[in-house]
Design a protein around this motif. Structure first.
Motif, short mmCIF file in Angstrom:
data_model
loop_
_atom_site.label_atom_id
_atom_site.label_comp_id
_atom_site.label_asym_id
_atom_site.label_seq_id
_atom_site.Cartn_x
_atom_site.Cartn_y
_atom_site.Cartn_z
N ASP A 193 -3.26 -0.20 -4.91
CA ASP A 193 -4.57 0.20 -4.39
C ASP A 193 -5.08 -0.77 -3.33
OD1 ASP A 193 -4.65 2.43 -5.99
OD2 ASP A 193 -5.81 1.47 -7.58
N GLU A 194 -4.93 -2.05 -3.59
CA GLU A 194 -5.41 -3.07 -2.67
C GLU A 194 -4.42 -4.22 -2.63
OE1 GLU A 194 -9.40 -4.46 -3.28
OE2 GLU A 194 -10.10 -2.49 -3.99
N ARG A 236 0.83 -1.20 0.00
CA ARG A 236 0.00 0.00 0.00
C ARG A 236 0.87 1.26 0.00
NH1 ARG A 236 -5.35 -0.44 1.29
NH2 ARG A 236 -5.36 1.69 0.50
#
Length: 251
Positions: A233-234, A228
């Motif tokens: 993003d994830e 992160r």
């Protein structure tokens, strides 16, 4: 002396055999990695994929077989392993000699466009935390939006007691799967060193400054935090057994 297909076949097959001692559900993990890559590249006509720390190319070759339209780059610092993979697997991938994390290593890939996926299997745990943080940041810059990093590796869960139990469960599983595998990492390399057919490659290997194993003991949550921070993003685990995880990060 040019490496023969017969010699490459002998040593790659022995590599596959001995690796079953160390990678829990190895074939299943490869399948999960391929499932992820196939899913995120379903709309791409010619996905561009890099396999980090490829060894003699087992994962790269499986990805090429699963995704025949993909362009697969297989990256490793060891010229002997790369040549074994190149001869054994043929044109399944383009093999590139580079040390992951060293200055300029991404330049060696000669990328003409952003990557759709970067994958790795039991290789990134050799990097120290500082190097790994840098590599995650670098990969975030060369993956397209929506592209993925898929890391299949040995990751210790948080908590010493849980980690101990996970290790025990994983070792029991690996032992059941590899009860017939008598060769290990050390004996494989010892035997390689005694094969006259590999003399030229062993000489080339001895002249390289192969990377030192810094190592890290980061838990999945630590990897997710680094990813992160690097710009993904994830990130999260999509498969796990014992210490063996498949961690996915989406750019």
């Amino acid at each position: 002396m040019e490496l023969s297909t017969e010699t490459a076949t002998r040593w790659v097959e022995r590599w596959e055999y001995q690796q079953q001692r160390y990678a829990i559900d190895r074939e299943e993990r490869f399948t999960v990695i391929a499932d992820v890559v196939e899913h995120v590249t379903a709309d791409r006509p010619t996905p561009l994929i890099v396999d980090l720390g490829c060894g003699p190319g087992p994962l790269a070759a499986r990805l090429a077989g699963r995704l025949p339209r993909a362009k697969v780059l297989a990256v490793d610092a060891d010229p002997l392993l790369l040549e074994l993979g190149r001869v054994y697997h043929g044109s399944a991938a383009r093999y590139v000699e580079a040390t992951i994390g060293e200055p300029g290593w991404l330049d060696a890939l000669a990328l003409a466009r952003p990557l759709d996926a970067a994958v790795s299997a039991t290789a990134l745990h050799y990097l120290g935390e500082r190097t790994l943080r840098q590599v995650y940041r670098q990969l975030a810059t060369v993956l397209r939006p929506g592209g993925v990093l898929v890391n299949g590796d040995h990751l210790s869960p948080n908590g010493a007691k849980i980690s101990d139990i996970a290790a025990h469960v994983g070792l029991r599983r690996a032992g059941r799967q590899a009860a017939f595998a008598h060769e290990d990492w050390t004996s494989w390399w010892t035997a390689v060193g005694e094969d006259p057919d590999l003399a030229d490659l062993l000489t080339a290997r001895s002249r390289r400054s192969l990377p030192h194993c810094e190592g890290n003991d980061l838990a999945p949550a630590d990897h997710i935090a680094l990813l992160r921070e690097a710009g993904f993003d994830e990130a999260g685990t999509v498969w796990q057994f014992g210490h063996s995880h498949v961690l996915v990060a989406i750019r």
